[in-house]
Design a protein around this motif. Sequence first.
Motif, PDB file in Angstrom:
ATOM      1  N   THR A 149       0.832  -1.207   0.000  1.00  0.00           N
ATOM      2  CA  THR A 149       0.000   0.000   0.000  1.00  0.00           C
ATOM      3  C   THR A 149       0.863   1.252   0.000  1.00  0.00           C
ATOM      4  O   THR A 149       0.606   2.210  -0.754  1.00  0.00           O
ATOM      5  N   SER A 150       1.896   1.255   0.829  1.00  0.00           N
ATOM      6  CA  SER A 150       2.783   2.421   0.880  1.00  0.00           C
ATOM      7  C   SER A 150       3.485   2.634  -0.454  1.00  0.00           C
ATOM      8  O   SER A 150       3.669   3.777  -0.892  1.00  0.00           O
ATOM      9  N   LEU A 151       3.867   1.552  -1.106  1.00  0.00           N
ATOM     10  CA  LEU A 151       4.510   1.690  -2.411  1.00  0.00           C
ATOM     11  C   LEU A 151       3.553   2.277  -3.442  1.00  0.00           C
ATOM     12  O   LEU A 151       3.956   3.057  -4.311  1.00  0.00           O
ATOM     13  N   GLY A 152       2.289   1.897  -3.356  1.00  0.00           N
ATOM     14  CA  GLY A 152       1.309   2.475  -4.274  1.00  0.00           C
ATOM     15  C   GLY A 152       1.204   3.979  -4.104  1.00  0.00           C
ATOM     16  O   GLY A 152       1.128   4.732  -5.086  1.00  0.00           O
ATOM     17  N   VAL A 153       1.204   4.419  -2.848  1.00  0.00           N
ATOM     18  CA  VAL A 153       1.159   5.860  -2.582  1.00  0.00           C
ATOM     19  C   VAL A 153       2.413   6.540  -3.113  1.00  0.00           C
ATOM     20  O   VAL A 153       2.356   7.607  -3.746  1.00  0.00           O
ATOM     21  N   LEU A 154       3.584   5.939  -2.867  1.00  0.00           N
ATOM     22  CA  LEU A 154       4.837   6.519  -3.352  1.00  0.00           C
ATOM     23  C   LEU A 154       4.876   6.571  -4.875  1.00  0.00           C
ATOM     24  O   LEU A 154       5.349   7.553  -5.467  1.00  0.00           O
ATOM     25  N   ARG A 155       4.374   5.526  -5.537  1.00  0.00           N
ATOM     26  CA  ARG A 155       4.381   5.506  -6.997  1.00  0.00           C
ATOM     27  C   ARG A 155       3.509   6.633  -7.546  1.00  0.00           C
ATOM     28  O   ARG A 155       3.908   7.359  -8.475  1.00  0.00           O
ATOM     29  N   SER A 156       2.321   6.798  -6.966  1.00  0.00           N
ATOM     30  CA  SER A 156       1.429   7.871  -7.425  1.00  0.00           C
ATOM     31  C   SER A 156       2.046   9.239  -7.161  1.00  0.00           C
ATOM     32  O   SER A 156       1.976  10.149  -8.008  1.00  0.00           O
ATOM     33  N   SER A 157       2.673   9.377  -5.997  1.00  0.00           N
ATOM     34  CA  SER A 157       3.290  10.658  -5.660  1.00  0.00           C
ATOM     35  C   SER A 157       4.437  10.975  -6.609  1.00  0.00           C
ATOM     36  O   SER A 157       4.612  12.127  -7.044  1.00  0.00           O
ATOM     37  N   ALA A 158       5.245   9.973  -6.950  1.00  0.00           N
ATOM     38  CA  ALA A 158       6.363  10.192  -7.866  1.00  0.00           C
ATOM     39  C   ALA A 158       5.860  10.602  -9.246  1.00  0.00           C
ATOM     40  O   ALA A 158       6.433  11.485  -9.903  1.00  0.00           O
ATOM     41  N   GLN A 159       4.774   9.965  -9.700  1.00  0.00           N
ATOM     42  CA  GLN A 159       4.220  10.327 -11.004  1.00  0.00           C
ATOM     43  C   GLN A 159       3.665  11.753 -10.992  1.00  0.00           C
ATOM     44  O   GLN A 159       3.887  12.531 -11.936  1.00  0.00           O
ATOM     45  N   LEU A 160       2.944  12.111  -9.912  1.00  0.00           N
ATOM     46  CA  LEU A 160       2.405  13.473  -9.817  1.00  0.00           C
ATOM     47  C   LEU A 160       3.520  14.500  -9.741  1.00  0.00           C
ATOM     48  O   LEU A 160       3.437  15.588 -10.342  1.00  0.00           O
ATOM     49  N   LEU A 161       4.586  14.149  -8.991  1.00  0.00           N
ATOM     50  CA  LEU A 161       5.713  15.072  -8.880  1.00  0.00           C
ATOM     51  C   LEU A 161       6.355  15.310 -10.237  1.00  0.00           C
ATOM     52  O   LEU A 161       6.666  16.450 -10.600  1.00  0.00           O
ATOM     53  N   ARG A 162       6.523  14.234 -11.002  1.00  0.00           N
ATOM     54  CA  ARG A 162       7.160  14.382 -12.319  1.00  0.00           C
ATOM     55  C   ARG A 162       6.282  15.181 -13.262  1.00  0.00           C
ATOM     56  O   ARG A 162       6.771  16.020 -14.034  1.00  0.00           O
ATOM     57  N   GLN A 163       4.956  14.972 -13.183  1.00  0.00           N
ATOM     58  CA  GLN A 163       4.045  15.678 -14.075  1.00  0.00           C
ATOM     59  C   GLN A 163       3.892  17.154 -13.695  1.00  0.00           C
ATOM     60  O   GLN A 163       3.606  17.995 -14.553  1.00  0.00           O
ATOM     61  N   SER A 164       4.071  17.448 -12.401  1.00  0.00           N
ATOM     62  CA  SER A 164       3.877  18.832 -11.940  1.00  0.00           C
ATOM     63  C   SER A 164       5.101  19.707 -12.144  1.00  0.00           C
ATOM     64  O   SER A 164       5.037  20.919 -11.919  1.00  0.00           O
ATOM     65  N   LEU A 165       6.209  19.124 -12.549  1.00  0.00           N
ATOM     66  CA  LEU A 165       7.402  19.936 -12.767  1.00  0.00           C
ATOM     67  C   LEU A 165       7.194  20.840 -13.979  1.00  0.00           C
ATOM     68  O   LEU A 165       6.701  20.398 -15.022  1.00  0.00           O
ATOM     69  N   PRO A 166       7.551  22.105 -13.857  1.00  0.00           N
ATOM     70  CA  PRO A 166       7.415  23.003 -15.009  1.00  0.00           C
ATOM     71  C   PRO A 166       8.382  22.611 -16.123  1.00  0.00           C
ATOM     72  O   PRO A 166       9.360  21.902 -15.899  1.00  0.00           O
ATOM     73  N   ALA A 167       8.093  23.078 -17.305  1.00  0.00           N
ATOM     74  CA  ALA A 167       8.918  22.718 -18.457  1.00  0.00           C
ATOM     75  C   ALA A 167      10.349  23.201 -18.294  1.00  0.00           C
ATOM     76  O   ALA A 167      11.287  22.581 -18.807  1.00  0.00           O
ATOM     77  N   ASP A 168      10.519  24.330 -17.590  1.00  0.00           N
ATOM     78  CA  ASP A 168      11.871  24.860 -17.415  1.00  0.00           C
ATOM     79  C   ASP A 168      12.493  24.420 -16.092  1.00  0.00           C
ATOM     80  O   ASP A 168      13.399  25.076 -15.576  1.00  0.00           O
ATOM     81  N   ALA A 169      11.991  23.322 -15.546  1.00  0.00           N
ATOM     82  CA  ALA A 169      12.517  22.847 -14.262  1.00  0.00           C
ATOM     83  C   ALA A 169      13.972  22.432 -14.407  1.00  0.00           C
ATOM     84  O   ALA A 169      14.438  22.057 -15.490  1.00  0.00           O
ATOM     85  N   ASN A 170      14.668  22.504 -13.291  1.00  0.00           N
ATOM     86  CA  ASN A 170      16.077  22.115 -13.263  1.00  0.00           C
ATOM     87  C   ASN A 170      16.218  20.657 -13.707  1.00  0.00           C
ATOM     88  O   ASN A 170      15.456  19.782 -13.297  1.00  0.00           O
ATOM     89  N   ALA A 171      17.214  20.398 -14.564  1.00  0.00           N
ATOM     90  CA  ALA A 171      17.416  19.044 -15.085  1.00  0.00           C
ATOM     91  C   ALA A 171      17.704  18.057 -13.963  1.00  0.00           C
ATOM     92  O   ALA A 171      17.275  16.900 -13.997  1.00  0.00           O
ATOM     93  N   GLU A 172      18.416  18.510 -12.957  1.00  0.00           N
ATOM     94  CA  GLU A 172      18.737  17.623 -11.841  1.00  0.00           C
ATOM     95  C   GLU A 172      17.485  17.236 -11.075  1.00  0.00           C
ATOM     96  O   GLU A 172      17.326  16.089 -10.644  1.00  0.00           O
TER      97      GLU A 172
END
Length: 358
Positions: A149-172
Motif C-alpha cells: 500500500t505504501s509503495l502504491g502511494v509513493l508511486r502515485s506521488s512520484a508520477q504526480l511530482l514528475r508531471q507537476s514539474l514546469p517545463a523549465d525545471a532544473n534538469a537535476e
Amino acid sequence: ERSGWVVHAQADRIVGRAALAADLPAPLSDWTLLVVESRTDALAPARALSKRLLATMGLVLMLALGLATIGARRVVQPLSELTDAIRSLAHDADARQVPVRSDDELGRLAEAFNRMAGDLHQAQDDLVEAEKFAFVGELAAGVAHEIRTSLGVLRSSAQLLRQSLPADANAETAELADMLGAEVSRLGNVVDDLLTLHRRDPLRLEPTAVSEPILRAIDFVLPKAREKNVAVRFDPPAEEARVRCEPELVQQVVVNLLVNAIQAIDAGGHVEVGLLPPRDGFAGFHVSDDGPGIPPDLRERIFQPFVTARPGGVGLGLTFVKRVIHDHRGRIRLQPAPHGARFEVELLLAADEENEEA
C-alpha cells in the motif's frame, strides 16, 4: 627247489628278516617257483601310496578350510559393513555409503541400501527446503502486504511530482523525480517476487515439450539481450522429451535464468540454452553463459534468499527458481564450468515418455 623243501614260514630265515613269500607250481614238473621278499620292500609301494593319500587329504582339507575362511569373510565383511552403516544411518542421514563388492545377493543388498540412504538424504533435504521456503514465504507475504500500500502511494506521488514539474525545471530535479519513480517500481518488483515465494496454488501439470517454455522465455528477453548486444542461442531438436510441468511457471524459471545471465556478462557475450537428454525419469535443459561466473564463496548458498552475486541485486530470483523446481519435484544444479555459470534444470518425464524410456 623242490616242492615241500621250503614253506612260507621259513621265508624269514631265507632273507634274514621279516619277509613275504609266494609259490607257484611249475607245470609238467614237480618243481615249485618260490618268490621271497622282505616285508619292507614288498609293502613300500603301499606305504608310499598311503603317505601320498594322507598328504593329498591334508592338502585338500587345508584348501577347504582356506576357501571356507575366504567365503565366510566375503559374507561376514559386507554384512558387518552394512550393519555399521545402518547404525550410522539411525543417527545421521549423511551416513557413508556401503561398498558394493560383488554382483550377488549381498551386492544387490548393498546397492539397495545405498539407494535407500540416498533417498532418505534427499527426502531430508527436501523437507528442510520446504520448511525454509515456507518460513521465507510467510515472512515475505507479511512484509509485502505491509509495504504494498505504501509503495502504491509513493508511486502515485512520484508520477504526480514528475508531471507537476514546469517545463523549465532544473534538469537535476527532473532526474531525481525519474529516479524516484524507477526505484519505487523496482521495489514493487521486489514485493511481487516476495509474494510469488508465498504462492500456494496447486500446480496445473500437463505434458509439455521441454522447448516450449524455453522459446517463449527467449522471445520475452530478446529485447533486453539486443539492447546489451548479448547473443542468446538455442537450437531445439526435431524430437524432444515431454515433461510434467506448469508451462507458465517453467517459462518464468527460464526467464529468471536468462535475465541473470544477460545481466552478468559484458556486451558481446553469449548465453546458450540446450536440452539435457532423458535419464533416470527426468529430462530438462541448461542455461550457460560466458560471464564471470558465481564466486566460489557463494556457490553453496546461491539459491538461498537474499544471496546474490550481482551488485544491487536483491537475491530472490534464484530462490524463486529453486522453489518452482522443488514444487515440481525436479532438480536444479549449479554445475562447474570452465567459464561463466551453468545451471541445469531437470523435470519429471511425462508418463508416456517414461514408458518409452523403460
